[in-house]
Write a protein that holds these residues in place. Structure first.
Motif, PDB file in Angstrom:
ATOM      1  N   LEU A   5     -13.369  -5.914 -16.442  1.00 39.99           N
ATOM      2  CA  LEU A   5     -13.464  -6.936 -15.393  1.00 39.99           C
ATOM      3  C   LEU A   5     -14.749  -6.726 -14.600  1.00 39.99           C
ATOM      4  CD1 LEU A   5      -9.766  -7.120 -14.196  1.00 39.99           C
ATOM      5  CD2 LEU A   5     -11.070  -8.970 -15.262  1.00 39.99           C
ATOM      6  N   GLY A   6     -14.993  -5.462 -14.228  1.00 41.81           N
ATOM      7  CA  GLY A   6     -16.257  -5.068 -13.649  1.00 41.81           C
ATOM      8  C   GLY A   6     -16.638  -5.654 -12.297  1.00 41.81           C
ATOM      9  N   ASP A   7     -15.921  -6.626 -11.801  1.00 44.27           N
ATOM     10  CA  ASP A   7     -16.279  -7.247 -10.526  1.00 44.27           C
ATOM     11  C   ASP A   7     -15.201  -6.930  -9.487  1.00 44.27           C
ATOM     12  OD1 ASP A   7     -14.189  -8.856 -11.391  1.00 44.27           O
ATOM     13  OD2 ASP A   7     -15.397 -10.665 -11.645  1.00 44.27           O
ATOM     14  N   TRP A   8     -15.096  -7.763  -8.477  1.00 41.85           N
ATOM     15  CA  TRP A   8     -14.106  -7.557  -7.416  1.00 41.85           C
ATOM     16  C   TRP A   8     -12.689  -7.504  -7.970  1.00 41.85           C
ATOM     17  CZ3 TRP A   8     -10.154 -10.903  -6.434  1.00 41.85           C
ATOM     18  CH2 TRP A   8     -10.247 -12.179  -7.011  1.00 41.85           C
ATOM     19  N   ARG A   9     -12.434  -8.211  -9.074  1.00 40.24           N
ATOM     20  CA  ARG A   9     -11.086  -8.209  -9.652  1.00 40.24           C
ATOM     21  C   ARG A   9     -10.745  -6.829 -10.214  1.00 40.24           C
ATOM     22  NH1 ARG A   9     -11.659 -12.724 -13.878  1.00 40.24           N
ATOM     23  NH2 ARG A   9     -13.589 -11.556 -14.060  1.00 40.24           N
ATOM     24  N   GLY A  10     -11.693  -6.196 -10.879  1.00 43.00           N
ATOM     25  CA  GLY A  10     -11.477  -4.846 -11.395  1.00 43.00           C
ATOM     26  C   GLY A  10     -11.232  -3.847 -10.276  1.00 43.00           C
ATOM     27  N   LYS A  11     -12.038  -3.947  -9.213  1.00 43.74           N
ATOM     28  CA  LYS A  11     -11.861  -3.048  -8.064  1.00 43.74           C
ATOM     29  C   LYS A  11     -10.502  -3.273  -7.406  1.00 43.74           C
ATOM     30  CE  LYS A  11     -16.779  -2.695  -7.090  1.00 43.74           C
ATOM     31  NZ  LYS A  11     -17.883  -3.216  -6.296  1.00 43.74           N
ATOM     32  N   THR A  12     -10.105  -4.539  -7.301  1.00 46.55           N
ATOM     33  CA  THR A  12      -8.813  -4.862  -6.680  1.00 46.55           C
ATOM     34  C   THR A  12      -7.661  -4.345  -7.529  1.00 46.55           C
ATOM     35  OG1 THR A  12      -9.734  -6.821  -5.602  1.00 46.55           O
ATOM     36  CG2 THR A  12      -7.328  -6.751  -5.873  1.00 46.55           C
ATOM     37  N   LEU A  13      -7.721  -4.590  -8.835  1.00 49.43           N
ATOM     38  CA  LEU A  13      -6.659  -4.126  -9.725  1.00 49.43           C
ATOM     39  C   LEU A  13      -6.584  -2.597  -9.718  1.00 49.43           C
ATOM     40  CD1 LEU A  13      -4.443  -5.107 -11.616  1.00 49.43           C
ATOM     41  CD2 LEU A  13      -6.106  -5.087 -13.484  1.00 49.43           C
ATOM     42  N   ALA A  14      -7.751  -1.931  -9.693  1.00 48.42           N
ATOM     43  CA  ALA A  14      -7.769  -0.461  -9.646  1.00 48.42           C
ATOM     44  C   ALA A  14      -7.133   0.044  -8.352  1.00 48.42           C
ATOM     45  CB  ALA A  14      -9.208   0.043  -9.763  1.00 48.42           C
ATOM     46  N   ARG A  15      -7.438  -0.589  -7.242  1.00 50.62           N
ATOM     47  CA  ARG A  15      -6.866  -0.176  -5.954  1.00 50.62           C
ATOM     48  C   ARG A  15      -5.352  -0.354  -5.948  1.00 50.62           C
ATOM     49  NH1 ARG A  15      -5.535  -2.848  -0.949  1.00 50.62           N
ATOM     50  NH2 ARG A  15      -5.524  -1.306   0.715  1.00 50.62           N
ATOM     51  N   MET A  16      -4.875  -1.499  -6.435  1.00 54.26           N
ATOM     52  CA  MET A  16      -3.441  -1.761  -6.421  1.00 54.26           C
ATOM     53  C   MET A  16      -2.716  -0.798  -7.366  1.00 54.26           C
ATOM     54  SD  MET A  16      -3.821  -3.846  -4.088  1.00 54.26           S
ATOM     55  CE  MET A  16      -2.119  -4.154  -3.709  1.00 54.26           C
ATOM     56  N   ARG A  17      -3.337  -0.489  -8.508  1.00 52.15           N
ATOM     57  CA  ARG A  17      -2.765   0.480  -9.448  1.00 52.15           C
ATOM     58  C   ARG A  17      -2.616   1.838  -8.760  1.00 52.15           C
ATOM     59  NH1 ARG A  17      -6.092   2.680 -14.713  1.00 52.15           N
ATOM     60  NH2 ARG A  17      -4.320   3.385 -15.945  1.00 52.15           N
ATOM     61  N   LYS A  18      -3.647   2.262  -8.038  1.00 50.67           N
ATOM     62  CA  LYS A  18      -3.615   3.535  -7.327  1.00 50.67           C
ATOM     63  C   LYS A  18      -2.484   3.543  -6.295  1.00 50.67           C
ATOM     64  CE  LYS A  18      -6.689   6.450  -4.506  1.00 50.67           C
ATOM     65  NZ  LYS A  18      -6.234   6.353  -3.121  1.00 50.67           N
ATOM     66  N   LEU A  19      -2.333   2.458  -5.567  1.00 53.53           N
ATOM     67  CA  LEU A  19      -1.272   2.373  -4.555  1.00 53.53           C
ATOM     68  C   LEU A  19       0.116   2.414  -5.197  1.00 53.53           C
ATOM     69  CD1 LEU A  19      -2.781  -0.304  -2.124  1.00 53.53           C
ATOM     70  CD2 LEU A  19      -2.704   2.188  -1.827  1.00 53.53           C
ATOM     71  N   ILE A  20       0.265   1.749  -6.347  1.00 59.09           N
ATOM     72  CA  ILE A  20       1.552   1.772  -7.067  1.00 59.09           C
ATOM     73  C   ILE A  20       1.892   3.208  -7.450  1.00 59.09           C
ATOM     74  CG2 ILE A  20       2.723   1.099  -9.204  1.00 59.09           C
ATOM     75  CD1 ILE A  20       1.068  -1.583  -8.972  1.00 59.09           C
ATOM     76  N   LYS A  21       0.907   3.930  -7.990  1.00 61.21           N
ATOM     77  CA  LYS A  21       1.130   5.321  -8.414  1.00 61.21           C
ATOM     78  C   LYS A  21       1.414   6.231  -7.223  1.00 61.21           C
ATOM     79  CE  LYS A  21      -1.519   5.444 -12.697  1.00 61.21           C
ATOM     80  NZ  LYS A  21      -2.679   6.081 -13.348  1.00 61.21           N
ATOM     81  N   GLU A  22       0.796   5.956  -6.088  1.00 59.06           N
ATOM     82  CA  GLU A  22       1.077   6.743  -4.883  1.00 59.06           C
ATOM     83  C   GLU A  22       2.483   6.460  -4.361  1.00 59.06           C
ATOM     84  OE1 GLU A  22      -1.996   5.818  -2.040  1.00 59.06           O
ATOM     85  OE2 GLU A  22      -3.538   6.854  -3.204  1.00 59.06           O
ATOM     86  N   ALA A  23       2.902   5.215  -4.445  1.00 59.87           N
ATOM     87  CA  ALA A  23       4.220   4.831  -3.939  1.00 59.87           C
ATOM     88  C   ALA A  23       5.343   5.392  -4.801  1.00 59.87           C
ATOM     89  CB  ALA A  23       4.322   3.306  -3.868  1.00 59.87           C
TER      90      ALA A  23
END
Length: 153
Positions: A21-39
């Motif tokens: 994705l490489g753009d804002w969508r990739g960064k957003t998906l990566a952030r949400m994935r990280k939050l899911i794993k933290e939760a």
């Protein structure tokens, strides 16, 4: 996505999707994935429906789809979740699912999102526990029931 080796794990495929994705969508998906794993640290990452990242824990928690103008996180049982922060902003008319659409420049509150993910995991666990209890109750009732007498011919 390009042709992928069959040996790639779902986690690797999700990482590759984020990278491509490489753009804002990739960064957003990566952030949400990280939050899911933290939760929910025990979350299972899956790759379903020919290219959709899925996070599960006792059942599907949510999917992470990326479109031209939005990253959509669809919660499989979202209609059953409390959403005091009002994160759900899409698929609001459905009987089961609810979604969070994130557009470029928007950021979902981390603690509110993690609370929603934890609630989804608890709901999946509660559903399985209730089903197991119902099955156990049925077996116990059957075991305690008096044997039926056969009618004499």
């Amino acid at each position: 996505m390009k042709n992928l080796p069959a040996s790639d794990s779902p986690s690797e495929l999700i990482s590759r999707r984020i990278e491509e994705l490489g753009d804002w969508r990739g960064k957003t998906l990566a952030r949400m994935r990280k939050l899911i794993k933290e939760a929910v640290p025990e979350v299972v990452e899956e790759w379903k429906w020919m290219g959709t990242p899925v996070w599960s824990h006792g059942g599907i928690l949510c999917t992470g789809e990326s479109y031209k103008s939005v990253v959509k996180l669809t919660f499989a049982k979202g209609a059953s979740l409390k959403d005091p922060a009002g994160l759900f902003n899409s698929s609001l008319d459905g009987n089961v699912r609810r979604a969070i659409d994130i557009r470029e420049g928007e950021e979902v509150d981390a603690s509110d999102f993690k609370a929603l993910v934890r609630e989804a995991a608890a709901l999946n666990g509660a559903g399985k526990a209730a089903k197991a209890k119902t099955v156990k109750s049925a077996k116990t009732a059957k075991a305690k029931a008096p044997a039926k007498k056969k009618a004499k011919a």
